[in-house]
Design a protein around this motif. Structure first.
Motif, PDB file in Angstrom:
ATOM      1  N   TRP A   1      -6.729  -1.065   7.569  1.00 32.24           N
ATOM      2  CA  TRP A   1      -6.335  -2.347   8.125  1.00 32.24           C
ATOM      3  C   TRP A   1      -7.330  -2.641   9.252  1.00 32.24           C
TER       4      TRP A   1
ATOM      5  N   THR B   1      -7.794   3.948   3.201  1.00 30.12           N
ATOM      6  CA  THR B   1      -7.062   2.678   3.258  1.00 30.12           C
ATOM      7  C   THR B   1      -7.178   2.149   4.682  1.00 30.12           C
TER       8      THR B   1
ATOM      9  N   THR C   1       0.839  -1.197   0.000  1.00 30.40           N
ATOM     10  CA  THR C   1       0.000   0.000   0.000  1.00 30.40           C
ATOM     11  C   THR C   1       0.874   1.247   0.000  1.00 30.40           C
TER      12      THR C   1
ATOM     13  N   LYS D   1      -7.026  -3.952   3.889  1.00 28.45           N
ATOM     14  CA  LYS D   1      -5.813  -4.356   3.192  1.00 28.45           C
ATOM     15  C   LYS D   1      -4.897  -5.246   4.026  1.00 28.45           C
TER      16      LYS D   1
END
Length: 330
Positions: free
Chosen positions: A111, A109, A54, A136
């Protein structure tokens, strides 16, 4: 921290026991000194980094912290909105007060932080859910076999969320919100099963001992986070910065090593990067920004850290994080 209930402020600010580790985390950064290089002609700095595939605008992630809706009505959605605007990643807590689907709709983005659950059927369904939402990476907290209660929470009586709020990612397919269960049987065998059941990169959060860093590599972890849970688990545990060099040596460059705990300024970030950390994660500063101004407040905190890191790089004689090295730190 405008408008933050004092009870909730203590929940976010506090640590376990006598809060020795909480204080030690910040003290460790204050003990380090930078030995800058000069006449390096750095020009404009480049803070971009790539982590587990990423691309990030800077090596600063948002650490997983619970119950963002206690700090601001928009909760984790506001935090994720700020992460998207800043071009970095947010690690969503399993104890988030907004569902992963709403958080993901911000375009950030993401996690996802997981406390491994003994109910494997529920855990498998949760992993399928967050994967579908587009996270991700999976950040597995490994330092919490049992709950730890802070003295501040015991004093204020804070034990549960107020009516109308819940750990939305613990809601099962019948609509019931399950309790997060800490599992004192958790072992490396559990991690092996978890890795086999997900296609996501697996990051272990809570590594302090170099022997555990070596085991993480051997068991296929994709990265580790040097963390003592922000001083909220074992009081008296080593400060994360003090643990970092030995963990880095054990990992031997085979996987990225990140760090959290007590990071408050851009120079703190520079110290971590110079010693060898790939990135840092910040928790409490994000909560204070959220409480003070929602998404804008969080973005302001992140941009302040970006500006401080950029300035510190220039003064230390580095153009990018990769230019930093341990000889710059005393």
């Amino acid at each position: 921290m405008t408008g933050l209930d004092p009870v909730h402020r203590d929940f976010f600010a506090g640590g376990a026991g006598e809060e020795r580790t909480l204080r030690a985390n910040e003290d460790a950064w204050a003990r380090r000194r930078i030995i800058p290089r000069v006449l390096r002609g750095t020009g404009p700095r480049d803070l971009r980094t790539t982590l587990l595939g990423t691309d990030l605008s800077m090596p600063v992630l948002i650490a997983p912290t619970a119950f963002h809706s206690l700090a601001h009505p928009d909760g984790e959605v506001a935090t994720a909105t700020a992460a998207a605007a800043a071009g970095t990643a947010m690690i969503v807590s399993m104890a988030a007060t907004r569902p992963i689907e709403q958080i993901a709709a911000t375009g950030a983005t993401l996690w996802f932080q997981l406390y491994p659950q003994p109910d494997l059927t529920f855990q498998d369904a949760l992993l399928e859910r967050v994967t579908k939402a587009g996270v991700k990476a999976l950040v597995v907290t490994v330092d919490s076999p049992v709950f730890s209660h802070g003295r501040r929470d015991l004093r204020t009586g804070f034990t549960d969320l107020p009516p109308g709020l819940a750990c939305e990612n613990m809601r099962d397919d019948t609509g019931v919100v399950r309790d997060i269960t800490m599992d004192d049987t958790l072992s490396w065998a559990h991690l092996d099963r978890l890795r086999a059941g997900t296609g996501l990169p697996v990051v272990l959060k809570g590594i302090l001992h170099p022997a555990d860093a070596l085991l993480a590599v051997e068991h296929g972890a994709d990265a580790v986070i040097v963390s003592n849970h922000g001083g909220r688990q074992l009081d008296g545990a080593i400060a994360t910065l003090d643990a970092l060099p030995a963990v880095l040596a054990a990992a031997g460059g085979r996987i990225p090593v990140l760090i959290d705990g007590g990071i408050r300024t851009g120079t703190d970030i520079l110290v971590a990067l110079a010693l060898g950390a790939k990135a840092v994660a910040v928790g409490r500063p994000v909560i204070w920004g959220l409480a003070g101004g929602g998404a804008h407040g969080v973005q302001e905190k992140l941009e302040t850290l970006r500006a401080q890191l950029d300035h510190s790089l220039a003064l230390a004689g580095a153009q990018r994080p990769a230019d930093l090295s341990p000889d710059l730190i005393a």
